[in-house]
Design an enzyme around this catalytic site. Structure first.
Site, short mmCIF file in Angstrom:
data_model
loop_
_atom_site.label_atom_id
_atom_site.label_comp_id
_atom_site.label_asym_id
_atom_site.label_seq_id
_atom_site.Cartn_x
_atom_site.Cartn_y
_atom_site.Cartn_z
N ILE A 47 2.95 -11.98 41.75
CA ILE A 47 1.61 -12.26 41.24
C ILE A 47 0.77 -12.72 42.44
O ILE A 47 1.21 -13.61 43.18
CB ILE A 47 1.70 -13.33 40.13
N CYS A 84 10.82 -7.13 41.61
CA CYS A 84 9.46 -7.19 41.06
C CYS A 84 8.43 -7.43 42.14
O CYS A 84 8.67 -8.22 43.06
CB CYS A 84 9.34 -8.35 40.07
N SER A 85 7.26 -6.80 41.99
CA SER A 85 6.12 -7.21 42.81
C SER A 85 5.70 -8.59 42.32
O SER A 85 5.92 -8.94 41.16
CB SER A 85 4.98 -6.20 42.66
N CYS A 135 -3.77 -1.39 37.00
CA CYS A 135 -3.35 -1.55 38.40
C CYS A 135 -3.85 -0.41 39.28
O CYS A 135 -3.68 -0.46 40.51
CB CYS A 135 -1.83 -1.63 38.48
N LYS A 143 5.68 -4.82 46.66
CA LYS A 143 6.79 -5.78 46.60
C LYS A 143 6.62 -6.94 47.57
O LYS A 143 6.74 -8.10 47.19
CB LYS A 143 8.12 -5.05 46.87
N HIS A 157 0.64 -7.75 45.16
CA HIS A 157 0.00 -6.82 44.22
C HIS A 157 -1.12 -7.50 43.42
O HIS A 157 -0.95 -7.81 42.25
CB HIS A 157 1.08 -6.24 43.28
#
Ligand code: COA
Length: 388
Positions: free
Chosen positions: A214, A211-212, A88, A333, A337
């Site tokens: 997809i 969570c970030s 990442c 977020k 991402h």
């Protein structure tokens, strides 16, 4: 070493882009950056492309060649194009490699790009691809996913420092609020603490809204020697520091699982190179892949003492109108991402902030900005400090 400036930036809208290809989104971001810089393609000397896993997300390797080809740089100018990968942190590393290239005097105009197309495969497969950035033998094969690993960090941080479930939720509320002001963000919905606390459990204590997501997306920035930057733009933004550090790949081998030493070391090196203190930072884009990651980043970047990250979010210090605004873009977020693109987008976003071009999410009078991009659970960290 020469001083280096950023003369152009661009990033696509982030989100699920099933109707668009990897190459389309990368070219869109690149063209936006080139147009922003007002340069001709023939002036570009080299390109670095951050990409984590083209091979597994879209079954395409050799992505630097693909991008060089579709941008016209390969056939017309035969420039060197190089892919860099650090999970990442691939995007942040692409910016750093471009910076080293220009600073060293090897090349003048260099593009740092980042791209990822993650939504062409399902969530289960995506989780497995992302798990390849952890220690596969010791973590991945035992069933640990990224939400699972960050949940361990969250549980320990809560146990040791008294950080609360609500503190984590506040990070998400802030970043969704900021994302609602960013037309390019994946999520533009404002949420409440209850939205986070009532969302489905992913890995205890982390819920969906911790969570970030997809994401598909691409970003590009164009670097030039500082002495010629004014030829291209009235508002160059200078790279005052570029630093990188490493740590153990597996979380269980760390000195302290609630501290990302790679962030601590990269930021200390960056502050030293730029000659500033953490309190001099006016705006920051940090790696909030999970809400706990942003709280830990406050501490490891020196915005507060260890264990006080929860207090920072609780007291509004990192809100857009706070003392150290963090993630005005919406962060990972809410902005999204796309793993290989994130580090480049963070730099593009801070450039917009320092130029005063960030629209409704503008931080008043920002002069010094910081970007913080993490690979895995903190095996790699890249920190840049930018100034007007
Ligand atoms: N935050 C808020 N909402 C989200 C979301 C997120 N992170 N991810 C998905 N959603 C929403 C979707 O928009 C969708 O809403 P809708 O029903 O109103 O259309 C709904 O939740 C279901 O979406 P879906 O794509 O089916 O979610 P999922 O269950 O497949 O994936 C996660 C959710 C959390 C598992 C996934 O986003 C994930 O793995 N995130 C972490 C990514 C990661 O680890 N990155 C690397 C970090 S180091």
């Amino acid at each position: 070493m020469r001083d280096v400036a950023i003369i152009g930036v661009g990033y696509t809208k982030f989100g699920e882009m099933w109707g668009r290809s990897f190459r389309d989104i990368m070219i869109e971001a690149g063209l936006e950056a080139i147009t922003d810089a007002g340069i001709e393609g023939r002036e570009i000397d080299a390109m670095y492309v951050g990409n984590m896993s083209g091979g597994r997300f879209i079954a395409q390797e050799h992505v630097s060649a693909l991008i060089a080809d579709y941008s016209g740089f390969a056939r017309d100018f035969h420039i060197p194009a190089t892919r860099v990968e650090a999970a990442c942190a691939s995007g942040g590393l692409a910016v750093r490699e471009a910076y080293i290239n220009v600073a060293s005097g090897l090349h003048d105009i260099v593009v740092a790009a980042g791209v990822e197309k993650m939504t062409d495969i399902g969530t289960e497969m995506t989780a497995d691809v992302l798990a390849s950035a952890s220690d596969r033998e010791w973590e991945g094969f035992s069933g640990a996913t990224f939400p699972g690993l960050y949940a361990l960090i969250a549980n320990y941080h809560m146990h040791r420092y008294g950080t609360t479930r609500e503190d984590l939720a506040e990070v998400s509320v802030k970043n969704h609020n900021n994302g609602s002001l960013n037309p390019k963000a994946q999520f533009r919905n404002r949420i409440s603490i209850e939205t986070v606390l009532n969302s489905p459990l992913v890995a205890d204590p982390l819920r969906l809204y911790d969570c970030s997501p997809i994401t598909d997306g691409a970003a590009a920035v164009i670097l030039a020697p500082a002495e010629v930057a004014k030829k291209y733009t009235d508002t160059p933004v200078y790279i005052k520091a570029s630093a990188q550090a490493s740590d153990t790949i597996a979380l269980h081998d760390r000195r302290d699982i609630a501290t990302l030493d790679a962030t601590v070391f990269a930021s200390k090196r960056a502050y030293k190179q730029a000659g500033i203190k953490p309190t001099d930072v006016d705006v920051a884009e940090v790696h909030d892949c999970f809400t706990i990651a942003e709280i830990v980043a406050y501490e490891d970047l020196g915005f507060c003492r260890k264990g006080e990250g929860g207090m920072l979010i609780r007291e509004g210090v990192t809100a857009i109108d706070g003392d150290i605004p963090v993630n005005p873009s919406g962060g990972l977020k809410a902005c999204g991402h796309p793993v290989g693109a994130t580090g480049v987008k963070q730099v593009a976003e801070v450039v917009l902030q320092l130029r005063g071009d960030a629209g409704k999410r503008q931080v008043d009078g920002a002069e010094i900005g910081l970007t913080h991009n993490v690979g895995g659970t903190g095996a790699t960290a890249v920190v840049h400090i930018l100034s007007r």
